[in-house]
Design an enzyme around this catalytic site. Structure first.
Site, PDB file in Angstrom:
ATOM      1  N   HIS A   9      51.003 -42.816 -75.204  1.00 25.67           N
ATOM      2  CA  HIS A   9      49.562 -43.017 -75.074  1.00 25.67           C
ATOM      3  C   HIS A   9      49.104 -44.179 -75.945  1.00 25.67           C
ATOM      4  CE1 HIS A   9      45.277 -42.458 -75.778  1.00 25.67           C
ATOM      5  NE2 HIS A   9      45.271 -41.977 -74.555  1.00 25.67           N
ATOM      6  N   GLU A  47      50.299 -52.381 -78.351  1.00 22.19           N
ATOM      7  CA  GLU A  47      50.907 -53.538 -77.695  1.00 22.19           C
ATOM      8  C   GLU A  47      52.411 -53.357 -77.624  1.00 22.19           C
ATOM      9  OE1 GLU A  47      49.695 -56.294 -76.304  1.00 22.19           O
ATOM     10  OE2 GLU A  47      47.613 -55.676 -76.594  1.00 22.19           O
ATOM     11  N   LEU A  72      53.380 -34.884 -74.067  1.00 18.59           N
ATOM     12  CA  LEU A  72      53.777 -33.481 -74.097  1.00 18.59           C
ATOM     13  C   LEU A  72      53.264 -32.704 -72.895  1.00 18.59           C
ATOM     14  CD1 LEU A  72      53.533 -32.543 -77.881  1.00 18.59           C
ATOM     15  CD2 LEU A  72      55.577 -32.862 -76.486  1.00 18.59           C
ATOM     16  N   ALA A  73      52.110 -33.084 -72.368  1.00 19.42           N
ATOM     17  CA  ALA A  73      51.522 -32.345 -71.249  1.00 19.42           C
ATOM     18  C   ALA A  73      51.414 -33.247 -70.020  1.00 19.42           C
ATOM     19  CB  ALA A  73      50.144 -31.821 -71.625  1.00 19.42           C
ATOM     20  N   GLY A  75      49.177 -34.076 -68.035  1.00 13.58           N
ATOM     21  CA  GLY A  75      47.753 -34.219 -67.777  1.00 13.58           C
ATOM     22  C   GLY A  75      47.464 -35.450 -66.934  1.00 13.58           C
ATOM     23  N   HIS A  77      46.850 -38.455 -67.695  1.00  5.89           N
ATOM     24  CA  HIS A  77      47.549 -39.680 -68.065  1.00  5.89           C
ATOM     25  C   HIS A  77      48.895 -39.771 -67.355  1.00  5.89           C
ATOM     26  CE1 HIS A  77      44.584 -40.984 -70.787  1.00  5.89           C
ATOM     27  NE2 HIS A  77      44.854 -40.160 -71.772  1.00  5.89           N
TER      28      HIS A  77
END
Lengths: 126, 126
Positions: A9, A47, A72-73, A75, A77
């Site tokens: 992320h 970056e 981890l999930a 979701g 993203h």
């Protein structure tokens, strides 16, 4: 050549992004690593971003890129944003194959890793 | 009895929290698991919260609780929020030892897990 692209992320905190970069270096150094290159990229706050991460793999000669979502999930993203970004990146390199592996939180081996964390000597809080 | 308390951030999406609960069940079922109990708790957006997760371990007879932070980065949640919550929880149970293990993102075995994700057949995007 096949490249591994580890996509996190990303954080506003530089040390958190450095933690991911160090992990990528450890992956690259592993015995059994058959990827010619391990590159880190960030969905946000880091970056290179995903487009540039893919470019970097191609610049180094990758004909195939395997993306590991460092999440981890599963979701939004993982399910929506990451494939969309990779679609854009892939459109710039139509001859390069891009595959998305299971996100880290979906790995079978994660249960063993959690148990291992617990079984090592923890720092006491009381 | 020693309990393992897996603490995740927690999500507004129920399925993401269920993913963590299922992981805890897999940890509990592992051969080599010597914890009498594996409980999940959430820092935010999930039930039980940390106080109640600790209570649950104690209610089931835990004399020691080992916390595994289910976080990839050692950010403020891991370094500041989680110990603070556990300090409060521990004050309610002064005879119970509470230890905090390494967060999942800091585990040595994580590099191998990432490589394993990459080496399994990914779903192609192009």
């Amino acid at each position: 050549m096949r490249a591994l692209l580890l996509i996190a992320h990303g954080s506003r905190k530089a040390y958190a992004n450095d933690e991911v970069r160090r992990l990528a270096e450890r992956v690259e150094a592993l015995e059994g690593n058959d990827f010619g290159l391990v590159v880190t990229a960030f969905l946000e706050f880091g970056e290179p971003d995903i487009l540039r991460g893919v470019d970097r793999c191609v610049d180094f000669g990758a004909a195939e890129i395997v993306v590991v979502p460092y999440f981890l999930a599963a979701g939004n993203h993982v399910v929506r944003d990451l494939p969309r970004e990779l679609e854009c990146a892939g459109a710039r390199h139509p001859r390069v194959r891009i595959g998305i592996a299971a996100h880290v939180g979906g790995a079978d081996a994660l249960a063993g890793l959690v148990l291992q964390c617990a079984q090592e000597e923890p720092s006491r809080t009381r």
